[in-house]
Scaffold this motif. Structure first.
Motif, PDB file in Angstrom:
ATOM      1  N   LEU A 106      -5.779   1.720  -4.672  1.00 23.17           N
ATOM      2  CA  LEU A 106      -5.194   0.808  -3.143  1.00 23.17           C
ATOM      3  C   LEU A 106      -5.767  -0.345  -3.302  1.00 23.17           C
ATOM      4  N   HIS A 107      -7.828  -0.318  -3.611  1.00 22.12           N
ATOM      5  CA  HIS A 107      -8.410  -0.767  -3.682  1.00 22.12           C
ATOM      6  C   HIS A 107      -8.046  -1.776  -5.006  1.00 22.12           C
ATOM      7  N   ASP A 108      -7.734  -1.542  -5.914  1.00 24.69           N
ATOM      8  CA  ASP A 108      -7.675  -2.030  -6.801  1.00 24.69           C
ATOM      9  C   ASP A 108      -6.238  -2.673  -7.113  1.00 24.69           C
ATOM     10  N   GLY A 109      -5.059  -2.097  -6.439  1.00 27.86           N
ATOM     11  CA  GLY A 109      -3.452  -2.459  -6.096  1.00 27.86           C
ATOM     12  C   GLY A 109      -3.439  -3.872  -5.806  1.00 27.86           C
ATOM     13  N   LEU A 110      -4.108  -3.583  -4.642  1.00 29.53           N
ATOM     14  CA  LEU A 110      -4.130  -5.161  -3.222  1.00 29.53           C
ATOM     15  C   LEU A 110      -5.543  -5.476  -3.472  1.00 29.53           C
ATOM     16  N   ARG A 111      -5.330  -6.504  -4.176  1.00 27.92           N
ATOM     17  CA  ARG A 111      -5.964  -7.773  -4.860  1.00 27.92           C
ATOM     18  C   ARG A 111      -5.321  -8.690  -4.253  1.00 27.92           C
ATOM     19  N   SER A 112      -4.135  -8.933  -4.921  1.00 28.57           N
ATOM     20  CA  SER A 112      -3.059  -9.917  -4.730  1.00 28.57           C
ATOM     21  C   SER A 112      -2.653 -10.670  -3.114  1.00 28.57           C
ATOM     22  N   THR A 113      -2.461  -9.405  -1.657  1.00 28.62           N
ATOM     23  CA  THR A 113      -2.510  -9.102  -0.861  1.00 28.62           C
ATOM     24  C   THR A 113      -3.734  -9.968   0.106  1.00 28.62           C
ATOM     25  N   ARG A 114      -3.071  -9.681   1.270  1.00 25.48           N
ATOM     26  CA  ARG A 114      -4.129  -9.629   2.346  1.00 25.48           C
ATOM     27  C   ARG A 114      -4.746  -9.119   2.463  1.00 25.48           C
ATOM     28  N   ILE A 149     -11.961  -3.413   3.392  1.00 22.89           N
ATOM     29  CA  ILE A 149     -10.699  -3.649   3.399  1.00 22.89           C
ATOM     30  C   ILE A 149     -10.529  -3.237   1.562  1.00 22.89           C
ATOM     31  N   ALA A 150      -8.921  -2.643   1.664  1.00 24.25           N
ATOM     32  CA  ALA A 150      -8.999  -2.012   0.251  1.00 24.25           C
ATOM     33  C   ALA A 150      -7.784  -3.439   0.160  1.00 24.25           C
ATOM     34  N   GLY A 151      -8.366  -4.033  -1.308  1.00 25.79           N
ATOM     35  CA  GLY A 151      -8.012  -4.676  -1.713  1.00 25.79           C
ATOM     36  C   GLY A 151      -9.080  -6.108  -1.939  1.00 25.79           C
ATOM     37  N   HIS A 152     -10.395  -5.711  -0.702  1.00 23.60           N
ATOM     38  CA  HIS A 152     -10.994  -7.050  -0.867  1.00 23.60           C
ATOM     39  C   HIS A 152     -12.588  -6.947  -1.196  1.00 23.60           C
ATOM     40  N   ALA A 211       0.790  -1.595  -0.062  1.00 21.21           N
ATOM     41  CA  ALA A 211      -0.015  -0.043  -0.049  1.00 21.21           C
ATOM     42  C   ALA A 211       1.050   1.293   0.045  1.00 21.21           C
ATOM     43  N   VAL A 212       1.797   1.448   0.964  1.00 20.24           N
ATOM     44  CA  VAL A 212       2.706   2.710   0.311  1.00 20.24           C
ATOM     45  C   VAL A 212       3.535   2.359  -0.597  1.00 20.24           C
ATOM     46  N   GLY A 213       3.400   1.302  -1.102  1.00 16.95           N
ATOM     47  CA  GLY A 213       4.540   2.071  -2.554  1.00 16.95           C
ATOM     48  C   GLY A 213       3.783   2.364  -3.984  1.00 16.95           C
ATOM     49  N   LEU A 214       2.423   1.768  -3.598  1.00 19.10           N
ATOM     50  CA  LEU A 214       1.513   2.529  -4.340  1.00 19.10           C
ATOM     51  C   LEU A 214       0.884   3.796  -4.106  1.00 19.10           C
ATOM     52  N   PHE A 215       0.778   4.384  -3.021  1.00 19.31           N
ATOM     53  CA  PHE A 215       0.585   5.590  -3.054  1.00 19.31           C
ATOM     54  C   PHE A 215       2.309   6.535  -3.069  1.00 19.31           C
ATOM     55  N   ARG A 216       2.947   6.159  -3.168  1.00 18.30           N
ATOM     56  CA  ARG A 216       4.402   6.887  -3.038  1.00 18.30           C
ATOM     57  C   ARG A 216       3.851   7.514  -4.933  1.00 18.30           C
ATOM     58  N   GLU A 217       3.765   5.583  -5.816  1.00 18.32           N
ATOM     59  CA  GLU A 217       3.694   5.780  -7.221  1.00 18.32           C
ATOM     60  C   GLU A 217       2.812   7.137  -7.487  1.00 18.32           C
ATOM     61  N   ARG A 218       1.911   7.115  -6.736  1.00 13.66           N
ATOM     62  CA  ARG A 218       0.399   7.966  -7.389  1.00 13.66           C
ATOM     63  C   ARG A 218       0.307   9.017  -6.251  1.00 13.66           C
ATOM     64  N   ALA A 219       1.052   9.866  -5.685  1.00 15.59           N
ATOM     65  CA  ALA A 219       0.743  10.410  -4.755  1.00 15.59           C
ATOM     66  C   ALA A 219      -0.035  12.037  -4.912  1.00 15.59           C
ATOM     67  N   GLY A 253     -11.437   6.646   4.079  1.00  9.66           N
ATOM     68  CA  GLY A 253     -10.686   5.572   4.685  1.00  9.66           C
ATOM     69  C   GLY A 253     -11.893   4.521   4.227  1.00  9.66           C
ATOM     70  N   LEU A 254     -10.840   3.384   4.322  1.00 12.58           N
ATOM     71  CA  LEU A 254     -12.185   2.093   4.772  1.00 12.58           C
ATOM     72  C   LEU A 254     -11.392   1.156   6.035  1.00 12.58           C
ATOM     73  N   GLY A 255     -12.355   0.558   6.376  1.00 13.42           N
ATOM     74  CA  GLY A 255     -11.934   0.420   7.905  1.00 13.42           C
ATOM     75  C   GLY A 255     -11.401   0.891   8.993  1.00 13.42           C
ATOM     76  N   ASN A 256     -10.711   0.469   9.342  1.00 16.66           N
ATOM     77  CA  ASN A 256     -10.521   0.883  11.114  1.00 16.66           C
ATOM     78  C   ASN A 256      -9.370   1.962  11.527  1.00 16.66           C
TER      79      ASN A 256
END
Length: 288
Positions: A160-168, A211-214, A141-149, A188-191
């Protein structure tokens, strides 16, 4: 404590010292060389303040003491700043504590920030669970943020939601401080908790279920008022949500890194990863 402040330019060592003792009865007196309540030489705090490029301390009777010191090559006595260490100050200053769950080597929480011409954008994430897989999701998530800051908060959460589908997956929040327009934009998404503290008032931000990614049924961006005196506090659920500044006179005016440290010391759950990030407008005339 892994205390991290966002800096640009010269490398630095930042030290955060926290205790839960009786506190200093007189901070100003404790800074004077030769002052000691324990029979020592009484040169500690004064020496640190002289060696540090940034020094801040908060103490209150019965509420412990926190000390923040930033050491840089340019801050050493007799040293002049090198050209590479002289940078333009950003409009926003930050401080954070990000610590793994006891027994874990990697932290499943993470944060980062990106300066903007009119302020800054800050990301805080909490990888689901803890340990290696949570840390990998958080760092992705940090990497995606830095790429598209440059993206706005809602667009960033969608990315982040689109880019984290392969993660937890992660709980995630982005806050964008707009100094020129005196607003904070938040999505925001989640707690992930977001709070603006200003002039004795506390405003809580809205983070939606998901949950970003799911899972993300809706991603909405909210706008909140901001002021030069305001303080932004973002944190994961490793920090209790019922924290308050009432028992810490003057803390809200201290450096964000020191504020984050005191909140961590007294309000961390101690059974989960924790990240707490504090930001405010940089005081006029202060160094980066």
């Amino acid at each position: 404590v892994n205390n991290v402040s966002v800096m640009r330019g010269a490398p630095a060592i930042e030290i955060l010292a926290l205790d839960g003792g009786p506190g200093l009865a007189n901070v100003a007196a404790s800074m004077r060389d030769g002052f000691s309540t324990a029979g020592g030489p009484g040169t500690g705090l004064g020496a640190i303040s002289r060696l540090a490029a940034l020094f801040d301390v908060h103490s209150a009777p019965g509420a412990g003491t926190g000390l923040l010191a930033r050491l840089t090559p340019a801050a050493a006595p007799g040293r002049s700043p090198s050209p590479s260490s002289v940078v333009q100050a950003s409009l926003v200053e930050y401080g954070a504590v990000c610590v793994p769950k006891p027994g874990e080597q990697r932290c499943g929480d993470a944060w980062t920030a990106a300066p903007r011409a009119d302020g800054a954008a800050i990301l805080v994430v909490d990888g689901l669970g803890h340990g290696e897989a949570a840390a990998e999701a958080a760092q992705a998530a940090v990497g995606l943020f830095r790429e598209r800051a440059a993206l706005a908060p809602a667009a960033m959460i969608a990315a982040l939601h689109d880019g984290l589908r392969s993660t937890r997956g992660v709980a995630a929040a982005v806050a964008e401080i707009d100094v020129a327009r005196q607003v904070v934009r938040f999505a925001g998404l989640g707690n992930i908790s977001g709070t603006v503290v200003a002039a004795g008032t506390v405003g809580h931000m809205v983070s939606q279920n998901g949950i970003a990614g799911h899972q993300a049924r809706r991603i909405t961006e909210f706008t909140y008022p901001w002021s030069r005196e305001a303080l932004l506090v973002l944190h994961t659920d490793g920090l209790r949500a019922d924290w308050a500044f009432d028992r810490y006179p003057g803390l809200a005016a201290r450096h964000p890194g020191l504020v984050a440290g005191v909140l961590y010391r007294d309000w961390s759950r101690r059974r989960d990863d924790v990240a707490v990030v504090v930001a405010r407008e940089r005081p006029i005339g202060s160094a980066a």
